[in-house]
Design an enzyme around this catalytic site. Sequence first.
Site, short mmCIF file in Angstrom:
data_model
loop_
_atom_site.label_atom_id
_atom_site.label_comp_id
_atom_site.label_asym_id
_atom_site.label_seq_id
_atom_site.Cartn_x
_atom_site.Cartn_y
_atom_site.Cartn_z
N ASP A 236 0.85 -1.18 0.00
CA ASP A 236 0.00 0.00 0.00
C ASP A 236 0.88 1.23 0.00
O ASP A 236 1.92 1.25 0.65
CB ASP A 236 -0.87 0.00 1.26
CG ASP A 236 -2.06 -0.93 1.09
OD1 ASP A 236 -2.56 -1.04 -0.04
OD2 ASP A 236 -2.46 -1.54 2.09
N ASP B 239 -12.54 20.47 9.33
CA ASP B 239 -12.23 19.28 8.52
C ASP B 239 -11.21 18.43 9.27
O ASP B 239 -10.07 18.83 9.46
CB ASP B 239 -11.65 19.77 7.18
CG ASP B 239 -11.35 18.62 6.24
OD1 ASP B 239 -11.50 17.45 6.66
OD2 ASP B 239 -10.94 18.89 5.10
N ALA C 43 -18.94 11.94 -2.51
CA ALA C 43 -18.39 11.43 -3.77
C ALA C 43 -18.94 12.20 -4.96
O ALA C 43 -18.29 12.31 -6.00
CB ALA C 43 -18.70 9.96 -3.91
N THR D 120 -20.07 15.61 -5.01
CA THR D 120 -19.55 16.98 -5.15
C THR D 120 -18.05 16.99 -5.27
O THR D 120 -17.47 17.88 -5.86
CB THR D 120 -19.95 17.84 -3.93
OG1 THR D 120 -19.40 17.20 -2.76
CG2 THR D 120 -21.45 17.94 -3.79
N ASP E 50 -4.56 -5.06 6.11
CA ASP E 50 -5.12 -5.01 7.45
C ASP E 50 -6.64 -5.05 7.45
O ASP E 50 -7.26 -5.52 8.37
CB ASP E 50 -4.61 -3.79 8.22
CG ASP E 50 -4.81 -2.50 7.44
OD1 ASP E 50 -5.43 -2.55 6.36
OD2 ASP E 50 -4.35 -1.46 7.92
#
Lengths: 575, 679
Positions: free
Chosen positions: B304, B341, B377, B379, B517
Amino acid sequence: MNTELLGIIASFAITLVIAVPLGKYLANVFAGEKTWTDFLKPFESIIYKLSGINPKEQMTWKQHLKAMLTINSVWLVYGFFVLMYQDKLPLNPDGNAGMSPDLSFNTIISFVVNCNLQHYSGESGLTYFTQQFVIMFLHFTSAATGIAAAVVFFKAFRDKTTTTLGNFWEFFVKSITRLLLPLSLIVGLILAFNGTPTSYEGKDQFISLQGDTVNVSRGPAAGMIAVKHLGTNGGGWFGVNSAHPLENPSYLTNMVEVISQMIIPIAMVLAFGYFIRKRKFAWTIFGVMTIGMFMLLIPTIMSELGGNPAIEKLGISQTIGAMEGKEVRFGPAASAYWSTVTTIISTGSVNSMHDSGMPLSGLWQLLGMMINSFYGGCGVGILNYFIYLIIAVFISGLMVGRTPEFLGHKVEAREVKIAAIITLLSPLLILAGTAIASFVFGSYGDADWAVKPANWLNNPSFHGFSEMLYEMTSSNANNGSGFEGLGDNNIFWNISTGIVLFLGRFLPIIGPIAIAGLLGAKKYIPASAGTLKTDTKTFALMTFAVILVLNALSYFPALALGPLAEYFTMIGLRE
Amino acid sequence: MKSQSNKLFEPALVQTALKQSFVKLDPRVMIKNPVMFTVEIGTLVMAYVTFYSISNTGQGSALYNFFIFLVLFLTLLFANFAEAIAEARGKAQADSLRKTREETPAKLILADGTIKQVSSSQIKKGDIFICETGDTIPTDGEIVEGIATIDESAITGESAPVIREAGGDKSSVTGGTKVLSDEIKVMVSTSLGESFLDKMIALVEGASRQKTPNEIALTILLASFTLVFIIVCITLKPFADYANTPITIAALISLFVCLIPTTIGGLLSAIGIAGMDRALRANVITKSGKAVETAGDIDVLLLDKTGTITIGNRKATQFYPSKGIPREVFIKLCLLSSIPDDTPEGKSIVELANQLLPIGAVSSSEKEGMDFIKFTAETRSSGVKLSNGNQILKGASDAMRNITQKAGFNFPEDTAEEVKKISSNGGTPLVVTENAVVMGVIELQDIIKPGISERFERLRKMGVKTVMVTGDNPLTAKFIAEKAGVDDFIAEAKPEDKMNYIKAEQQQGKLVAMMGDGTNDAPALAQADVGVAMNSGTQAAKEAGNMVDLDNDPTKLIEIVEIGKQLLITRGTLTTFSIANDVAKYFAIVPALFIASIPALQSLNIMGLNSPESAILSAVIFNAIIIPILIPLALKGVAYKPIGATALLRQNLLIYGIGGVVAPFIGIKLIDLVVGLFI
């Protein structure tokens, strides 16, 4: 002396000049690609039609082995009876007798397995009929069996993953029509024009200068002697084989015969490279084999040219080397070259008596047969080498930290097991055979056989031991040469070597083909930087070490008691 | 755990191993190792011969026979000791892990909701217990409710606490770790004695240890060598009779034991156990010895991007205001848009903006009363609506272009230019708008871990292809892939992409390893030839893989591959060494056997050994002591260097092949010098 060495170098050079293009040609023939001999196709089609064969039918490795064993057992039965009753069959101008059952048993196995160990003398032991329709016939078919088996092995590695390995009958027929027959024709003609007999007449007679009447055996020999070498068979027309003045009349025929026995084994190695499209790999194998040959050849030439210390001690000059048992027209160097070649590639024909060679020459000849894959016999040489390769690949694969792979296929327990059994087989047959013989010689010297065990050995002591060891080694290697000096036409040697011959032939064909079949069916793994390359000098060295160490470890005690003890004792005499 | 001593021979372990060396003499145990089993038979025969020669002649002196017996017996003990010490070390390592979780009180939640304090040994799979601040988690499990910071240093040695929470991919907790804050409810995932660790201990102890495929193949090969030498030795008797040389049983058995590959035969299982032990020392629990071995064969490694190749998540690195917008104003807008945020990107914007802006640039009143506009997803942007009604949005450039153009504004060219530049540099551009007017662009960059490209280079030399898996767009992915030095990448990866990639590679015959994981990694972990699950991962992931990494370190795969290779190399080199040794042993024993009747064979005694008796004794002594001498090498493993297969073969052939031929010549000669003083 320089011309003698030059003769050897020239012979080897000519061998290569022929073998290299022949290898490429063979690869094309067996891959079914276009070759200039395709005009023979209609002839082959007739053979297929007559035999009810579909040459397009694909076989698995098991089907190949079944076909190979079936046809070979047919010949075994056929030859066994024909040899026993040859006196009742035509083409017997000299009125030779039929074979005893044990001799017939030994002889037929010996020729079916491409060994050609002879416990008889061709002049008196066979008729022209059996020479031609048993012996010469088997010269072709046994060589073709070996070649066809090798092609099955090639086939397993041509494609990435495959279970179908072509058609055995097609490989077999092509080995004869495209290779053995045409070449035999050429070599046979050369021999015939140089004095080898080609006639159906019985014995000839002349009165020598001393006034003795001499009977000279002859017969249609030239054609058989050609294929005897081309097919690495080695079983001669006459008892003393290619030392006989009619079987090998001159230095020229000597060169032709020694060249013709080497070209197919070398060509098969190179054909492997062309066939699987890995030429460098084949050249690496060729390199190992050639270095091996020279390591056996050079000391042999040196010991033969050096002469016999025992004779030297008598004050007799030996400027040209050890001449006992050698033909004057060939000399010690060409005889040494021949004796090396004939033992490493399992021909087993001789142009000098190995029994009379120097002890160390005997050592190198024995070692050559024990290794049996420095070129090796027609087709089977590369199969024997393959077993060494598998062991080398396995150990070196571990040494570089990866599950061992051979040409992109994982070598796992099953393949190692088969390779281990085949590795085990040679020491078992050779050592156990010699051990039993030594035991019988020592403990049952009076057994009521054609030759009493106590009278087996012309030379007691170490040399006698070498004679027995040589006989078993030669049988196991399917070589066929003898140290001679051994009373071998009796039930013990006929039966024991017969069994060794049989096992020493078929198991070392079955094993490699099984491994190749199993590997070929496995998933192909593309090479990465961690993959061990098998076409490098390093891996070649590894293979060489495996061959040397395995054989040295298996046979060192036996060799110490035979040729080494003889050599050191002889050296001791000089001091 | 990390402080575990690395000394090879801890006195306590040696003691256990010594005891085990005798226990393992049991023929029922020995027969599993064909090479050493034949030595045991030889030893028994020599015991008999010793007794026989006390009152009979013809087999040499009883004392001499006793010495041979003793040396053979020691050979057996040395081989057993090698295996026992490897087991003891592995077990000690596993025990120290297990100790952390023994007898901890557990607060079990009963069916009626009451809490009962029980011992950890009493809880079963499926039970639910509660852990509060300061509690030690009694056993492995999965969080079903709550979130907590946990100190895993007891297992991983890493002091920084980690966060574990219910749901998602970080829901697993390990027994022996400590809750630092908050409260969680945990469901027990494995019964006592069935945890991965328990399984591993069983593997090391031999209870469930199975030979790996390569080990089986090697055992077959060694067994066949042993058979060859049985043939050589048995046939030697009639050969010797022919040569009128009596050979004593002691000499024959000595020759046999010297020739068979006792060195590798004695060390073979120790090497395998040590391999698992080394994995354990690297904090990796393996579910089988085969997995370690397979790791050495890996062709492709899936990693990853986040956390493995790059440090955590993307970080804001630059602010580029559009033409005419003051820089400070733009940065302030960025800051405001990101205050609520809590994504890592958002936090990094706040962090960077705070560094660049003077203190007090944003008044607290401005921060009040803002509404957060969540990222969706559709906007593909997020932002805030300030109390004054202004709307600040940040998002992907094409999404923002839509918004701007819909509102009738132009997308400024200089910003479009900047967006392109950022993308081609592997960064992620975030365009910021105020009330649909483009104000500028924020550059987010991945930070590549220091030293990672060197590790990939090392892998490449081993022949392992590295593949980066990322959700980034192909352009960004390519840039990072090149910068980090990975060979390939999967961009915009969905969970099934990993699976497909693995299958495609396997189709070509390659072996694939991956680390994962999450529960959605589980199928791919199971599909991969080596699947390493992180200990922090879900139970499903851990079940699916064949190794569990206690450190949760994604680069651990590199170490595992090296351990696997080391394991095979150690076996290969010691086999070579063992076989190569035989050359010298022949030169010691064969002349000794025949010298009496064939004096000329003295020429083969190239070492000039004292007498036949001392030559044979020296050879068996060398054969015996080489085993303990090589135990450290067997346990540590032969060093692996990624220098390419051929170079590695050349090097190992030189050291263990040539060395294997030469060493015993020297060793036997030296021993003979000493033995010669007594005989």
